[in-house]
Design an enzyme around this catalytic site. Sequence first.
Site, short mmCIF file in Angstrom:
data_model
loop_
_atom_site.label_atom_id
_atom_site.label_comp_id
_atom_site.label_asym_id
_atom_site.label_seq_id
_atom_site.Cartn_x
_atom_site.Cartn_y
_atom_site.Cartn_z
N ARG B 34 48.00 36.89 43.12
CA ARG B 34 46.93 37.00 42.38
C ARG B 34 47.54 36.93 40.89
NH1 ARG B 34 43.02 40.52 44.98
NH2 ARG B 34 42.35 39.71 46.55
N ASP B 141 24.55 45.74 40.97
CA ASP B 141 25.67 46.25 40.97
C ASP B 141 25.91 47.24 39.68
OD1 ASP B 141 28.44 45.03 42.37
OD2 ASP B 141 28.78 45.64 40.32
#
Lengths: 162, 274, 120
Positions: B34, B141
Amino acid sequence: MSLLPETSPIDDELVRAVVDQVWESLLGAEVVPWYGEDPVAPPALQAQVTLTGDWNGLVRLGCAEGAAEGIAAAMLMAGADEELPPEDVHDAVGEVVNVVGGNVKGALLGDTALGLPRVLTGPDHDTRTVAAVPVSRCVLDWHGLPVTVEVFTHENTKECRS
Amino acid sequence: MSIAPEAFTFVRDLVRRESAIVLDPGKEYLVESRLTPLARHAGEGDVDAYVRSLQVRHDPVRSRQVVEALTTNETSWFRDADPFTALRTQVLPELAKARTNRQLRVWCAACSSGQEPYSVVMTALDTPAVAGWRLDVVATDLNEEILQRARRGTYSQLEVNRGLPATTLVKHFTREGASWRISPTVSAPVTFRPLNLMRPFPPMGTFDAVFLRNVLIYFDLPTKRDILRRVRQVLAPDGYLFLGAAEMTMGVDDSWQRMPAGRSSVYRIRGEER
Amino acid sequence: MKVVIADDSRVMRQIVLRTLRQAGFAHHEYVEAADGAEALERIAEHGPELVLSDWNMPNKTGIELLRALRAQGNTVPFGFVTSEGSPEMRDVAAQAGALFVIAKPFTPEAFEDALGAVLS
């Protein structure tokens, strides 16, 4: 017999999308189109996989040995100074064409089987596919070397097996 | 393993401090994969060098990027595959029989960057039983920034590689430079709006199916129970609830009945609670 | 935990291993097999907790391997990693008892989603 030859779901757009996905996921590289002269001479190396059944054809990747070595190094994340054995290079390009073939197969209806990848070099080059009908062709730039990805169809694949 | 133990410890402490999320040992490769793009972007040779630069000099922007990179769960298209198979082969055909008005309403309650609601629309477009029906997908969201991205409907090559077969990609997306844009056919039925699941829901009408996947895990038991109770109020009595593969209503809210759907499960409100 | 990886491509086995590490599954023991027949031997020898297998392989394909295992009464969790991820293949895989199908080309997230429940 080919299935729906007139409206084959396999076209340049699909093959290019498959190639984009394979390049990004497998090679960690962006696809760069080839802007040089069209490579007409047969490439030094060809990796191919056949599709047989309701749809008969062939997916083929052709390039110079140097490009194949680069592709293999990218897949294995090998360092620039690392020399890969030829079997790994052939294995790697074979897998590239295998994954492209599997994804091309995903666009076909009916019952079609994907063969095992084969890599041809030198005199045992398979030139008989020239007689087959080209379905899609794109030429990519691998760090200055052309790489062609082609899909052919034929009424009878046996003709192009060696 | 190529990330240095000191670098991993530093990142783990930073992430735990900023987000309360714990990176267990064994997640070294996750940290490395990542953070590699961040390191490259910052012109550092590798992740270790990048982390060292953070240790030497506190940089709030970089620190936030590190936390985000490790806590943002990259969403896949048709995530887990099985729920979407259940939607296509079982849930939609059954709803098609029950609804005479040829309309379906779906709520994606933690839609993140849009992959789930768009996957729902693509699945419905692939289901002959509801061909030509009016579809209305409400996607919510907590994070307004991520909703902006979802509305834009533009995804990088890396994002479309997560679970989108090439055939689906060329059918429902158009190429836009190095990115892919979702087609209007798929985006038109979806409305994105901010919503906090912890608070009372705003008026949204009744839904035939609710996707509440991989979100309950972040809440404590009383909050889970409260959310499931309020979901019951917005779900049609014969509607379907989809949870994440590792989540279940049992022991949380027993008003739900678990039903096998292919290789996954869906939940319906028990008869006596309808 | 022990995991057997069956793929006739050595390069692909390397990539699967690398992706497993990137997905956070570095701390397992991986055993490689170059085809279905070899995988059957390795599975008998090691008794793994999971098998990851390619579909097209010489000397016993992935689906033949899975059917052979189930015929022996071996219920080891089994997943395919294959370049063919069509709904038909997924149905065949599920009917034979496979837990999941990961399509090539894959990303670490595909392994995280599919393996999280089995290997955590």
